[in-house]
Design an enzyme around this catalytic site. Structure first.
Site, PDB file in Angstrom:
ATOM      1  N   PRO A   2     -16.566  -7.137  -1.541  1.00  0.00           N
ATOM      2  CA  PRO A   2     -15.497  -6.232  -1.124  1.00  0.00           C
ATOM      3  C   PRO A   2     -15.814  -5.533   0.202  1.00  0.00           C
ATOM      4  CG  PRO A   2     -16.461  -5.608  -3.266  1.00  0.00           C
ATOM      5  CD  PRO A   2     -17.372  -6.593  -2.624  1.00  0.00           C
ATOM      6  N   GLU A   3     -15.029  -5.824   1.207  1.00  0.00           N
ATOM      7  CA  GLU A   3     -15.149  -5.124   2.494  1.00  0.00           C
ATOM      8  C   GLU A   3     -14.271  -3.874   2.433  1.00  0.00           C
ATOM      9  OE1 GLU A   3     -17.078  -5.803   4.917  1.00  0.00           O
ATOM     10  OE2 GLU A   3     -17.835  -7.692   4.122  1.00  0.00           O
ATOM     11  N   LYS A  55     -16.024   2.179   1.977  1.00  0.00           N
ATOM     12  CA  LYS A  55     -16.159   1.284   0.833  1.00  0.00           C
ATOM     13  C   LYS A  55     -16.089   2.005  -0.501  1.00  0.00           C
ATOM     14  CE  LYS A  55     -18.085  -2.223   3.604  1.00  0.00           C
ATOM     15  NZ  LYS A  55     -19.065  -3.255   3.853  1.00  0.00           N
ATOM     16  N   ARG A 273      -1.611  -3.675   9.365  1.00  0.00           N
ATOM     17  CA  ARG A 273      -0.489  -2.754   9.158  1.00  0.00           C
ATOM     18  C   ARG A 273       0.515  -2.962  10.276  1.00  0.00           C
ATOM     19  NH1 ARG A 273      -1.853   1.651   5.976  1.00  0.00           N
ATOM     20  NH2 ARG A 273       0.362   1.559   5.536  1.00  0.00           N
TER      21      ARG A 273
END
Ligand SMILES: [Zn+2]
Length: 283
Positions: A2-3, A55, A273
C-alpha cells in the site's frame, strides 16, 4: 504494497461506506484495541470521518476516539455488505467495524494490519509518528498570513510541487477539497500546473484569502453541496445545479464564464484528481 495513494483511496472508500453512520458492531483480534473497546465501547458511536495522512488511515468516532492504523507492507482494508463472504481468512482479521443506516450495513474489515491503536484528539496531537494536519482554514484563529507562511515554507522544501496538488495537501492547509481547488486557482488566475517556485507571495495571499472566503460562505450556506463561487447574471436564487454555481469545476469543454475560452480538464498527480482550468484566464 500500500502506497500513500492506496491508503488515500481506502480512506475515501471507507468514508463513503461508513462515514456518518452508527457503529453496530466491533470486533478485534488485537488485545490492546479490545481493552479500549471493553472500557469505552464503539457500538453506538458515529463514524465522524475517515482520512488518510501519508500512509496512515484515521477513523474518527464520536466521543473523541480515533482508530489509527498503518498498513506497512501487509495490511489492507476490505469493505463488505453484511453477510457477504470475506476474501481473506478469518485468522487474518484484525479489526471489524460494522456500521449502517436504513439503507443497509457495511463491514469494514482490516486484514493483517500490523499497527493499530486508539487515540484521543489529544494523544494524537502528541504522537510524533502520525503526520499532523496543517492549520484548518475554517478554524477560529486562522489568518491569511499563517496560510501564506505554510504554503511558502512547503514551497521552499518542495520547489517543483504543482500548486494544485499543494492546495489539496492537508498537511499544508487543512480543509480544501477538489472542487475548491479548481475554483480557488481560477479566482487567483493561477495555472494549476505551475511549480511552487514560480508562485509569487501575492498569488499565495490571493489563493488563501479566496479559499477562506469560499469555505466560510459554504458553511454559512449550511449544505454540503451549497458551493457558490460564481455569481454572474445567470445566477438565480433557487433550484440551481451545483455546476451552474461554479466557475470551472466540471465545466470542461464549455465556455469560460469570464472570457469564453474552452475550459480544460486534466487528471493531475498520482491520485489523478480532476483539475479544471481556463487556459486564458490561468496562463
Ligand atoms: Zn477564461
Amino acid at each position: 504494497m500500500p502506497e500513500g495513494d492506496a491508503i488515500y483511496r481506502a480512506a475515501r472508500a471507507l468514508q463513503k461506506a461508513i462515514g456518518g453512520k452508527v457503529v453496530t458492531g466491533f470486533e478485534t483480534g488485537l488485545a490492546k484495541l479490545a481493552r479500549v473497546n471493553d472500557d469505552t465501547p464503539l457500538v453506538g458511536r458515529v463514524v465522524e470521518k475517515v482520512e488518510s495522512r501519508g500512509k496512515w488511515c484515521l477513523i474518527f468516532f464520536s466521543g473523541d476516539l480515533i482508530l489509527v492504523t498503518h498498513m506497512l507492507m501487509s495490511g489492507s482494508w476490505h469493505l463488505y455488505r453484511t453477510g457477504e463472504r470475506w476474501q481473506m481468512g478469518r485468522g487474518r482479521m484484525r479489526v471489524v467495524i460494522r456500521a449502517g443506516d436504513e439503507k443497509g450495513d457495511w463491514e469494514a474489515v482490516g486484514f493483517n494490519i500490523p499497527v493499530a491503536e486508539f487515540h484521543t484528539a489529544r494523544s494524537l496531537e502528541r504522537s510524533s509518528e502520525v503526520p499532523k494536519l496543517g492549520p484548518d482554514i475554517l478554524s477560529e484563529g486562522f489568518t491569511i498570513e499563517d496560510g501564506v507562511a505554510r504554503m511558502a515554507a512547503y514551497g521552499r522544501e518542495n520547489p517543483d510541487a504543482e500548486i494544485a496538488l499543494v492546495l489539496l495537501n492537508q498537511r499544508v492547509l487543512a480543509g480544501l477539497g477538489n472542487v475548491y481547488k479548481s475554483e480557488v486557482l481560477f479566482a487567483a488566475g493561477v495555472n494549476p500546473f505551475r511549480a511552487m517556485k514560480t508562485i509569487m507571495p501575492r498569488e499565495m495571499e490571493m489563493m488563501v484569502d479566496v479559499a477562506q472566503r469560499y469555505m466560510k460562505a459554504n458553511v454559512v450556506d449550511g449544505k454540503g453541496d451549497g458551493i457558490v463561487t460564481y455569481s454572474g447574471n445567470r445566477r438565480t436564487t433557487h433550484a440551481m445545479d451545483r455546476e451552474e454555481r461554479l466557475w470551472v469545476y466540471r465545466r470542461q469543454g464549455r465556455a469560460c464564464r469570464r472570457c469564453g475560452t474552452t475550459v480544460m480538464m486534466w487528471k493531475q498527480g498520482v491520485q489523478a484528481r480532476s483539475t479544471y482550468w481556463c487556459p486564458s484566464c490561468q496562463p
